[in-house]
Scaffold this active site. Structure first.
Site, PDB file in Angstrom:
ATOM      1  CB  ILE A 120      -0.938  -0.001   1.222  1.00  0.00           C
ATOM      2  CG1 ILE A 120      -1.791  -1.282   1.234  1.00  0.00           C
ATOM      3  CG2 ILE A 120      -1.805   1.256   1.238  1.00  0.00           C
ATOM      4  CD1 ILE A 120      -2.602  -1.482   2.499  1.00  0.00           C
ATOM      5  CG  HIS A 121       3.868   3.706  -2.692  1.00  0.00           C
ATOM      6  ND1 HIS A 121       3.734   4.994  -3.171  1.00  0.00           N
ATOM      7  CD2 HIS A 121       5.184   3.524  -2.422  1.00  0.00           C
ATOM      8  CE1 HIS A 121       4.921   5.557  -3.197  1.00  0.00           C
ATOM      9  NE2 HIS A 121       5.818   4.700  -2.752  1.00  0.00           N
ATOM     10  CB  ILE A 122       0.013   6.986   0.739  1.00  0.00           C
ATOM     11  CG1 ILE A 122      -0.734   5.856   1.467  1.00  0.00           C
ATOM     12  CG2 ILE A 122      -0.826   8.259   0.679  1.00  0.00           C
ATOM     13  CD1 ILE A 122      -0.882   6.078   2.950  1.00  0.00           C
ATOM     14  N   GLY A 123       0.668   8.011  -2.570  1.00  0.00           N
ATOM     15  CA  GLY A 123       1.269   9.078  -3.355  1.00  0.00           C
ATOM     16  C   GLY A 123       2.465   8.623  -4.176  1.00  0.00           C
ATOM     17  CB  ILE A 164       0.036   2.622  -5.798  1.00  0.00           C
ATOM     18  CG1 ILE A 164      -0.031   3.919  -6.607  1.00  0.00           C
ATOM     19  CG2 ILE A 164       0.461   1.447  -6.660  1.00  0.00           C
ATOM     20  CD1 ILE A 164       1.303   4.504  -6.934  1.00  0.00           C
TER      21      ILE A 164
END
Length: 166
Positions: free
Chosen positions: A82-85, A130
């Site tokens: 879980i990738h933020i930005g 993402i």
């Protein structure tokens, strides 16, 4: 086809929407490492909210020092990044509040992290969240979903299709 001549379906993991917003193909993400699938199969969500919840029950296996990313391990061994930005590592943790720790057991829809998507955008970074399926056992066949607006915690927002292992 199986022995009876019927098409076998891939086993799959149902994924609840980890964030509210517009679900879209990974190929549309502005970072080529993600959009070209170098890190694996996945999807992205343009967030309409600042909360990420667990998409399934599992164990938090890694948290980035800068709090912009984490790995959640499913019981079958698959891990979901879980990738933020995009490039939000440069924010050095500003605007992120991790609500879990490594090795925490979490339930589906349990809050994991809050983030300030307005701050991310104001800092000049895309704020999409993402989701990349990572793992060797089981092997990932594909991601199945219909691209649309999703609500936080919405059941079966997408499915991670697994290859049969024999």
């Amino acid at each position: 086809m199986n022995k009876r001549g019927l098409t076998q379906r891939h086993p799959s993991i149902a994924v609840a929407a980890p964030v509210a917003g517009r679900l879209f193909p990974l190929s549309e993400v502005s970072d080529q490492n993600f959009s070209r699938g170098y890190l694996g199969e996945g999807v992205a969500i343009e967030p309409s909210d600042d909360l990420v919840v667990a998409p399934f029950a599992g164990t938090v296996s890694h948290i980035a020092e800068t709090k912009h990313a984490l790995l959640l391990k499913h019981a079958c061994g698959l891990q979901l990044l879980i990738h933020i930005g995009i490039d939000t590592i440069d924010l050095q943790g500003e605007g992120f509040d991790m609500l879990v720790r490594v090795n925490d057991q979490v339930g589906a829809r349990q809050p994991l992290v809050t983030f300030d998507h307005a701050l991310i955008r104001e800092s000049g970074y895309p704020a999409c969240v993402i989701f990349i399926a990572i793992g060797t056992a089981p092997h990932i066949a594909s991601i199945a979903c219909s691209y649309r607006e999703v609500q936080l915690g919405e059941q079966d927002a997408f499915r991670i299709m697994l290859k049969h292992t024999t």
